[in-house]
Design an enzyme around this catalytic site. Structure first.
Site, PDB file in Angstrom:
ATOM      1  N   LEU A  83       0.862  -1.177   0.000  1.00 43.58           N
ATOM      2  CA  LEU A  83       0.000   0.000   0.000  1.00 43.58           C
ATOM      3  C   LEU A  83       0.899   1.229   0.000  1.00 43.58           C
ATOM      4  CD1 LEU A  83      -2.701  -0.924   2.714  1.00 43.58           C
ATOM      5  CD2 LEU A  83      -2.988  -0.968   0.221  1.00 43.58           C
ATOM      6  N   ASP A  84       0.452   2.295  -0.644  1.00 44.05           N
ATOM      7  CA  ASP A  84       1.218   3.539  -0.627  1.00 44.05           C
ATOM      8  C   ASP A  84       1.348   4.054   0.805  1.00 44.05           C
ATOM      9  OD1 ASP A  84       1.337   3.411  -3.377  1.00 44.05           O
ATOM     10  OD2 ASP A  84      -0.369   4.759  -3.671  1.00 44.05           O
ATOM     11  N   LYS A  85       2.351   4.880   1.038  1.00 39.62           N
ATOM     12  CA  LYS A  85       2.629   5.399   2.380  1.00 39.62           C
ATOM     13  C   LYS A  85       1.385   6.000   3.041  1.00 39.62           C
ATOM     14  CE  LYS A  85       5.213   9.061   4.747  1.00 39.62           C
ATOM     15  NZ  LYS A  85       6.118  10.218   4.585  1.00 39.62           N
TER      16      LYS A  85
END
Length: 293
Positions: free
Chosen positions: A134-136
């Site tokens: 997942l993106d940050k």
């Protein structure tokens, strides 16, 4: 031989016509390759009737086999970082990722990640394998495997696109659709290497299903089901249709009331690697998104 406490042991009683040992193990454990077992035999980690197996070993029936999945030395620094666990058993960990946490060490983020936290939690008993990312600043469900066997079974489901993922997003503007299917190939931008876009040079097929849940004065709440798993897929696709995710400055969604892209991995469904039945997990919607709902 390594100490058994650092290994996963599987015992197989064989009643079959003559087989090469590596071929039989690969056939009865299709999530592993034949070369995987050949290497285990070479390393002395396969026993036949309590003796180290030889490469040329053939099975005639009635033997008992023990093979040991070696522990992985990760090179990841264990760090006592607080993370929320939705579910855990002997095969998997399901994490509710908070926004702002990086998933895996990388350039610019050598530590302080979810993987560092998971390695600390494992305490040398196993290695946590990240199955997806997942993106940050994206929150929500992250699935982690606790063994090579579980990793391979889960990875194959992602590769075959049989894993069902559902996201909740707040997007800019009112939409003129109730349902939409965005089928637009994606690729890295030649102008900004941090950005993914739809364009003439993009080649990776990408598809996203969208269902509008609610509408506000200047935004919409949508349920999103990505049919492929490309980097930044949801963010790039919403930017492409001129409804960027609220708070996503990189893709044109900057908004005073949102400090991060309002995107949440809400639900996931897949076949459990050892229970062989579908399981479903849900991550509660975080306060910053719930405020819009």
């Amino acid at each position: 031989m390594e100490e058994k406490k650092h290994m996963t042991k599987v015992e197989i009683s064989i009643h079959a016509h003559p087989w090469r040992l590596d071929s039989y193990l690969a056939k009865t454990n299709p999530e592993f390759s034949r070369s995987f077992f050949q290497n285990l035999i070479k390393e002395g980690k396969v026993l036949v009737n309590d003796a180290k197996a030889q490469k040329s070993c053939r099975l005639s029936g009635g033997e008992t086999i023990f093979w040991f999945e070696p522990a992985v030395k990760s090179g990841i620094t264990p760090q006592n970082i607080s993370i929320d666990i939705i579910y855990e058993d002997g095969d998997i960990i399901v994490v509710d990722k908070k926004p702002g946490l990086v998933v895996h060490p990388a350039c610019g983020h050598p530590d302080g990640t979810i993987l560092n936290a998971l390695v600390w939690r494992a305490a040398g008993k196993y290695f946590p394998y990240l199955i997806h990312r997942l993106d940050k600043d994206t929150s929500g469900i992250l699935v982690v495997a606790k063994s090579e066997r579980a990793k391979l079974k889960l990875t194959r489901q992602f590769q075959k696109r049989t894993v069902e993922k559902t996201y909740i997003a707040v997007i800019k503007g009112k939409t003129d659709f109730k349902r939409a299917f965005i089928d637009a190939p994606l690729g890295r931008s030649i102008r900004n290497r941090f950005k993914i876009e739809v364009g003439s040079g993009t080649k990776k097929d990408s598809a996203t299903e969208v269902l509008k849940i609610k509408e506000g004065n200047d935004h919409s709440i949508v349920e999103v089901r990505p049919k492929t798993g490309r980097t930044h897929q949801i963010r790039a696709h919403f930017s492409y249709i001129n409804h960027p995710v609220l708070g996503d400055a990189l893709y044109g969604g900057a908004y005073p009331g949102a400090s991060r892209p309002l995107l949440h991995a809400y639900k996931i469904k897949f076949v459990h690697p050892s229970k062989n039945r579908k399981v479903e997990f849900v991550a509660p919607i975080p306060p910053d998104i719930k405020a819009y709902i």
